[in-house]
Design a protein around this motif. Sequence first.
Motif, short mmCIF file in Angstrom:
data_model
loop_
_atom_site.label_atom_id
_atom_site.label_comp_id
_atom_site.label_asym_id
_atom_site.label_seq_id
_atom_site.Cartn_x
_atom_site.Cartn_y
_atom_site.Cartn_z
N VAL A 3 8.12 -5.30 8.68
CA VAL A 3 8.48 -5.11 7.26
C VAL A 3 7.42 -5.72 6.34
O VAL A 3 7.06 -5.14 5.31
CB VAL A 3 9.88 -5.67 6.97
CG1 VAL A 3 10.20 -5.61 5.48
CG2 VAL A 3 10.92 -4.90 7.76
N ARG A 4 6.91 -6.88 6.71
CA ARG A 4 5.88 -7.51 5.86
C ARG A 4 4.64 -6.62 5.76
O ARG A 4 4.08 -6.43 4.68
CB ARG A 4 5.50 -8.90 6.39
CG ARG A 4 4.58 -9.66 5.45
CD ARG A 4 4.40 -11.11 5.87
NE ARG A 4 5.65 -11.81 6.07
CZ ARG A 4 6.42 -12.31 5.10
NH1 ARG A 4 6.05 -12.16 3.84
NH2 ARG A 4 7.54 -12.93 5.38
N ASP A 5 4.22 -6.04 6.89
CA ASP A 5 3.08 -5.13 6.86
C ASP A 5 3.38 -3.89 6.02
O ASP A 5 2.53 -3.42 5.26
CB ASP A 5 2.69 -4.71 8.28
CG ASP A 5 2.05 -5.83 9.07
OD1 ASP A 5 1.62 -6.84 8.48
OD2 ASP A 5 2.00 -5.70 10.32
N ALA A 6 4.58 -3.34 6.17
CA ALA A 6 4.97 -2.16 5.38
C ALA A 6 4.97 -2.50 3.89
O ALA A 6 4.52 -1.70 3.06
CB ALA A 6 6.34 -1.66 5.82
N ALA A 7 5.46 -3.69 3.55
CA ALA A 7 5.51 -4.11 2.14
C ALA A 7 4.10 -4.32 1.59
O ALA A 7 3.82 -3.93 0.44
CB ALA A 7 6.34 -5.38 2.00
N ARG A 8 3.24 -4.90 2.37
CA ARG A 8 1.85 -5.07 1.92
C ARG A 8 1.16 -3.71 1.72
O ARG A 8 0.40 -3.52 0.78
CB ARG A 8 1.07 -5.92 2.91
CG ARG A 8 1.44 -7.38 2.85
CD ARG A 8 0.64 -8.18 3.86
NE ARG A 8 0.96 -9.59 3.77
CZ ARG A 8 0.99 -10.40 4.81
NH1 ARG A 8 0.72 -9.95 6.02
NH2 ARG A 8 1.28 -11.67 4.65
N ARG A 9 1.43 -2.78 2.64
CA ARG A 9 0.87 -1.43 2.52
C ARG A 9 1.38 -0.76 1.25
O ARG A 9 0.64 -0.12 0.52
CB ARG A 9 1.21 -0.62 3.77
CG ARG A 9 0.51 0.72 3.83
CD ARG A 9 0.75 1.45 5.15
NE ARG A 9 2.15 1.72 5.38
CZ ARG A 9 2.89 1.16 6.35
NH1 ARG A 9 2.35 0.28 7.18
NH2 ARG A 9 4.15 1.46 6.48
N TRP A 10 2.70 -0.93 0.95
CA TRP A 10 3.30 -0.37 -0.26
C TRP A 10 2.65 -0.98 -1.51
O TRP A 10 2.26 -0.26 -2.43
CB TRP A 10 4.80 -0.63 -0.25
CG TRP A 10 5.52 -0.14 -1.45
CD1 TRP A 10 6.08 1.10 -1.65
CD2 TRP A 10 5.76 -0.86 -2.67
NE1 TRP A 10 6.65 1.18 -2.90
CE2 TRP A 10 6.46 -0.01 -3.54
CE3 TRP A 10 5.45 -2.15 -3.10
CZ2 TRP A 10 6.85 -0.39 -4.82
CZ3 TRP A 10 5.83 -2.54 -4.38
CH2 TRP A 10 6.53 -1.66 -5.23
N ALA A 11 2.52 -2.32 -1.54
CA ALA A 11 1.91 -2.99 -2.69
C ALA A 11 0.47 -2.55 -2.88
O ALA A 11 0.02 -2.31 -4.01
CB ALA A 11 2.01 -4.51 -2.53
N ASP A 12 -0.26 -2.42 -1.78
CA ASP A 12 -1.66 -1.98 -1.87
C ASP A 12 -1.75 -0.55 -2.40
O ASP A 12 -2.64 -0.24 -3.20
CB ASP A 12 -2.33 -2.09 -0.51
CG ASP A 12 -3.80 -1.73 -0.58
OD1 ASP A 12 -4.55 -2.43 -1.30
OD2 ASP A 12 -4.20 -0.73 0.06
N ALA A 13 -0.85 0.31 -1.96
CA ALA A 13 -0.86 1.70 -2.45
C ALA A 13 -0.67 1.73 -3.96
O ALA A 13 -1.35 2.49 -4.67
CB ALA A 13 0.23 2.52 -1.76
#
Length: 132
Positions: A3-13
């Motif tokens: 989830v942390r990786d998915a959230a970082r990917r979302w924030a970066d997008a």
Amino acid sequence: MDVRDAARRWADAWAQGWPARDVARIVDLQAEDGDHWASMFRPHRGRAGLRAYVAECFGEETRPAEVWFGEPRVDGDTATIEYWAITYPYDEPVTISGCTLVRFDADGLVTEARDYSHSKEGRHLPPTTLFP
């Protein structure tokens, strides 16, 4: 899926896609039937709804936005990500501060995003304690 990786990917997008007005970069992380609540009174259903919302917002902006995202805070399949943005709708600066609660599916796609924000006219930089 982490989830942390998915959230970082979302924030970066969002951090990269917003200033570039790259609708696809943001929408591609949304589950096909995921909901985006930019306002609790106006949900945007599925990828098509998010695409229309983001395109509408970007269409009002006459200059690239300045954006900052904090480190996600994770609990189960949900993350909370704080952000700060200076946008330029119709060439007038508006500062937005807020956070988004984002729930992910097993593939790391957004099934629900609920945005809570405040806005103020003018260009106001974020406190360095929030986004060093």
